[in-house]
Design a protein around this motif. Structure first.
Motif, PDB file in Angstrom:
ATOM      1  N   SER A  31       0.841 -37.783 -23.993  1.00  0.00           N
ATOM      2  CA  SER A  31       0.622 -38.135 -25.405  1.00  0.00           C
ATOM      3  C   SER A  31       0.987 -36.994 -26.348  1.00  0.00           C
ATOM      4  O   SER A  31       1.254 -37.216 -27.530  1.00  0.00           O
ATOM      5  N   TYR A  32       1.007 -35.777 -25.837  1.00  0.00           N
ATOM      6  CA  TYR A  32       1.300 -34.606 -26.666  1.00  0.00           C
ATOM      7  C   TYR A  32       2.712 -34.676 -27.259  1.00  0.00           C
ATOM      8  O   TYR A  32       2.965 -34.160 -28.336  1.00  0.00           O
ATOM      9  N   ARG A  33       3.621 -35.332 -26.548  1.00  0.00           N
ATOM     10  CA  ARG A  33       5.012 -35.412 -26.994  1.00  0.00           C
ATOM     11  C   ARG A  33       5.225 -36.439 -28.108  1.00  0.00           C
ATOM     12  O   ARG A  33       6.277 -36.482 -28.715  1.00  0.00           O
ATOM     13  N   ASN A  34       4.226 -37.271 -28.389  1.00  0.00           N
ATOM     14  CA  ASN A  34       4.350 -38.267 -29.455  1.00  0.00           C
ATOM     15  C   ASN A  34       4.341 -37.583 -30.824  1.00  0.00           C
ATOM     16  O   ASN A  34       3.668 -36.568 -31.011  1.00  0.00           O
ATOM     17  N   PRO A  35       5.069 -38.144 -31.793  1.00  0.00           N
ATOM     18  CA  PRO A  35       5.045 -37.553 -33.143  1.00  0.00           C
ATOM     19  C   PRO A  35       3.641 -37.664 -33.755  1.00  0.00           C
ATOM     20  O   PRO A  35       2.965 -38.666 -33.601  1.00  0.00           O
ATOM     21  N   GLY A  36       3.233 -36.613 -34.433  1.00  0.00           N
ATOM     22  CA  GLY A  36       1.925 -36.611 -35.087  1.00  0.00           C
ATOM     23  C   GLY A  36       0.788 -36.201 -34.186  1.00  0.00           C
ATOM     24  O   GLY A  36      -0.371 -36.260 -34.589  1.00  0.00           O
ATOM     25  N   CYS A  37       1.079 -35.807 -32.957  1.00  0.00           N
ATOM     26  CA  CYS A  37       0.031 -35.374 -32.020  1.00  0.00           C
ATOM     27  C   CYS A  37       0.047 -33.854 -31.917  1.00  0.00           C
ATOM     28  O   CYS A  37       1.106 -33.233 -31.979  1.00  0.00           O
ATOM     29  N   GLY A  38      -1.117 -33.273 -31.749  1.00  0.00           N
ATOM     30  CA  GLY A  38      -1.205 -31.826 -31.623  1.00  0.00           C
ATOM     31  C   GLY A  38      -2.435 -31.389 -30.872  1.00  0.00           C
ATOM     32  O   GLY A  38      -3.462 -32.067 -30.879  1.00  0.00           O
ATOM     33  N   CYS A  39      -2.303 -30.264 -30.196  1.00  0.00           N
ATOM     34  CA  CYS A  39      -3.418 -29.675 -29.450  1.00  0.00           C
ATOM     35  C   CYS A  39      -4.008 -28.518 -30.254  1.00  0.00           C
ATOM     36  O   CYS A  39      -3.286 -27.791 -30.924  1.00  0.00           O
ATOM     37  N   GLY A  40      -5.297 -28.364 -30.143  1.00  0.00           N
ATOM     38  CA  GLY A  40      -5.964 -27.263 -30.813  1.00  0.00           C
ATOM     39  C   GLY A  40      -7.244 -26.901 -30.086  1.00  0.00           C
ATOM     40  O   GLY A  40      -7.819 -27.720 -29.372  1.00  0.00           O
ATOM     41  N   PRO A  41      -7.693 -25.668 -30.234  1.00  0.00           N
ATOM     42  CA  PRO A  41      -8.924 -25.245 -29.561  1.00  0.00           C
ATOM     43  C   PRO A  41     -10.157 -25.875 -30.200  1.00  0.00           C
ATOM     44  O   PRO A  41     -10.147 -26.238 -31.374  1.00  0.00           O
ATOM     45  N   LEU A  42     -11.209 -25.997 -29.416  1.00  0.00           N
ATOM     46  CA  LEU A  42     -12.486 -26.488 -29.920  1.00  0.00           C
ATOM     47  C   LEU A  42     -13.286 -25.309 -30.452  1.00  0.00           C
ATOM     48  O   LEU A  42     -13.392 -24.277 -29.793  1.00  0.00           O
ATOM     49  N   LYS A  43     -13.869 -25.460 -31.622  1.00  0.00           N
ATOM     50  CA  LYS A  43     -14.711 -24.400 -32.170  1.00  0.00           C
ATOM     51  C   LYS A  43     -16.023 -24.342 -31.409  1.00  0.00           C
ATOM     52  O   LYS A  43     -16.592 -25.366 -31.054  1.00  0.00           O
ATOM     53  N   ASN A  44     -16.491 -23.124 -31.162  1.00  0.00           N
ATOM     54  CA  ASN A  44     -17.761 -22.912 -30.488  1.00  0.00           C
ATOM     55  C   ASN A  44     -18.881 -23.041 -31.516  1.00  0.00           C
ATOM     56  O   ASN A  44     -18.954 -22.257 -32.465  1.00  0.00           O
ATOM     57  N   PRO A  45     -19.788 -24.023 -31.347  1.00  0.00           N
ATOM     58  CA  PRO A  45     -20.843 -24.197 -32.356  1.00  0.00           C
ATOM     59  C   PRO A  45     -21.856 -23.055 -32.369  1.00  0.00           C
ATOM     60  O   PRO A  45     -22.554 -22.862 -33.349  1.00  0.00           O
ATOM     61  N   TRP A  46     -21.929 -22.273 -31.309  1.00  0.00           N
ATOM     62  CA  TRP A  46     -22.891 -21.173 -31.240  1.00  0.00           C
ATOM     63  C   TRP A  46     -22.405 -19.915 -31.931  1.00  0.00           C
ATOM     64  O   TRP A  46     -23.195 -19.024 -32.231  1.00  0.00           O
ATOM     65  N   TYR A  47     -21.103 -19.817 -32.181  1.00  0.00           N
ATOM     66  CA  TYR A  47     -20.537 -18.595 -32.741  1.00  0.00           C
ATOM     67  C   TYR A  47     -21.113 -18.275 -34.120  1.00  0.00           C
ATOM     68  O   TYR A  47     -21.591 -17.176 -34.367  1.00  0.00           O
ATOM     69  N   ALA A  48     -21.070 -19.229 -35.022  1.00  0.00           N
ATOM     70  CA  ALA A  48     -21.556 -18.994 -36.387  1.00  0.00           C
ATOM     71  C   ALA A  48     -23.065 -18.746 -36.401  1.00  0.00           C
ATOM     72  O   ALA A  48     -23.556 -17.879 -37.135  1.00  0.00           O
ATOM     73  N   THR A  49     -23.799 -19.483 -35.586  1.00  0.00           N
ATOM     74  CA  THR A  49     -25.250 -19.290 -35.510  1.00  0.00           C
ATOM     75  C   THR A  49     -25.586 -17.898 -35.012  1.00  0.00           C
ATOM     76  O   THR A  49     -26.487 -17.239 -35.530  1.00  0.00           O
ATOM     77  N   TYR A  50     -24.858 -17.439 -34.017  1.00  0.00           N
ATOM     78  CA  TYR A  50     -25.086 -16.114 -33.445  1.00  0.00           C
ATOM     79  C   TYR A  50     -24.737 -15.025 -34.460  1.00  0.00           C
ATOM     80  O   TYR A  50     -25.528 -14.121 -34.718  1.00  0.00           O
ATOM     81  N   ARG A  51     -23.530 -15.145 -35.048  1.00  0.00           N
ATOM     82  CA  ARG A  51     -23.029 -14.093 -35.929  1.00  0.00           C
ATOM     83  C   ARG A  51     -23.766 -14.022 -37.255  1.00  0.00           C
ATOM     84  O   ARG A  51     -24.024 -12.938 -37.778  1.00  0.00           O
ATOM     85  N   TRP A  52     -24.109 -15.175 -37.833  1.00  0.00           N
ATOM     86  CA  TRP A  52     -24.707 -15.201 -39.170  1.00  0.00           C
ATOM     87  C   TRP A  52     -26.196 -15.513 -39.149  1.00  0.00           C
ATOM     88  O   TRP A  52     -26.820 -15.533 -40.213  1.00  0.00           O
ATOM     89  N   GLY A  53     -26.778 -15.769 -37.988  1.00  0.00           N
ATOM     90  CA  GLY A  53     -28.201 -16.075 -37.908  1.00  0.00           C
ATOM     91  C   GLY A  53     -28.978 -15.108 -37.042  1.00  0.00           C
ATOM     92  O   GLY A  53     -29.876 -14.408 -37.501  1.00  0.00           O
ATOM     93  N   LEU A  54     -28.619 -15.057 -35.767  1.00  0.00           N
ATOM     94  CA  LEU A  54     -29.394 -14.266 -34.810  1.00  0.00           C
ATOM     95  C   LEU A  54     -29.243 -12.766 -35.032  1.00  0.00           C
ATOM     96  O   LEU A  54     -30.236 -12.036 -35.030  1.00  0.00           O
ATOM     97  N   ILE A  55     -28.026 -12.296 -35.238  1.00  0.00           N
ATOM     98  CA  ILE A  55     -27.806 -10.850 -35.386  1.00  0.00           C
ATOM     99  C   ILE A  55     -28.468 -10.293 -36.647  1.00  0.00           C
ATOM    100  O   ILE A  55     -29.161  -9.274 -36.573  1.00  0.00           O
ATOM    101  N   PRO A  56     -28.336 -10.934 -37.824  1.00  0.00           N
ATOM    102  CA  PRO A  56     -29.082 -10.426 -38.984  1.00  0.00           C
ATOM    103  C   PRO A  56     -30.603 -10.471 -38.783  1.00  0.00           C
ATOM    104  O   PRO A  56     -31.315  -9.568 -39.214  1.00  0.00           O
ATOM    105  N   LEU A  57     -31.096 -11.508 -38.093  1.00  0.00           N
ATOM    106  CA  LEU A  57     -32.524 -11.587 -37.823  1.00  0.00           C
ATOM    107  C   LEU A  57     -32.977 -10.447 -36.929  1.00  0.00           C
ATOM    108  O   LEU A  57     -33.982  -9.775 -37.210  1.00  0.00           O
TER     109      LEU A  57
END
Length: 171
Positions: A58-84
């Protein structure tokens, strides 16, 4: 003599906060997961890695693209846990007036951010001059945001300890 003792103790506490930030940078979760997603006309399929995504027919079809999944824990860790954690360490170890404690706490945060940025620039072979310019441009905003978060957590912790102390003495 008392001022020298407060200064020495606060410098050691500031160093501990800097080390906490540097250690947290080493163990932080990656901003993107190893998995990849294939988006194709509103349909999303998740693959184990980017190679599996790009090898799908399916990747070869027009309009299709692959991308990484964002880690939902990253923002919580960086902007929540570390400042706390930094504000908790600061509230537990810093002494002196409130202004003096906040100066040392926020100074330690800025020093830690400068150390993190410089180590990323020195030891990351993919770090380009564009990344450096981007970091220099937004460094004051990122530092200010983290200082505001750490100060807010510090204030909340300080007033909650005072409130609990006054409530326990009242009974």
């Amino acid at each position: 003599m008392k001022t020298a003792h407060i200064l020495r103790r606060n410098m050691m506490a500031g160093l501990a906060i800097v080390l906490l930030f540097l250690f947290a940078d080493l163990v932080e979760p990656k901003s993107h997961l190893q998995q990849a997603q294939l988006s194709c006309g509103g349909k999303v399929t998740v693959f184990a890695n980017m190679d599996a995504c790009t090898n799908d027919s399916s990747y070869r079809n027009p309009g299709c693209g692959c991308g990484p999944l964002k880690n939902p824990w990253y923002a919580t860790y960086r902007w929540g846990l570390i400042p706390l954690l930094a504000s908790l360490l600061g509230a537990a170890t810093l002494i002196g007036s409130l202004t003096r404690r906040l100066v040392f706490l926020n100074g330690a945060v800025v020093i830690a951010l400068v150390a993190q940025s410089s180590t990323h620039a020195l030891f990351n072979e993919r770090y380009s001059s564009v990344d450096l310019a981007f970091n220099l441009l937004f460094f004051p905003l990122i530092a200010a945001a983290l200082c505001v978060l750490v100060t807010a957590w510090f204030t909340v912790l300080r007033f909650s300890v005072r409130w609990i102390g006054s409530r326990s003495r009242a009974t």
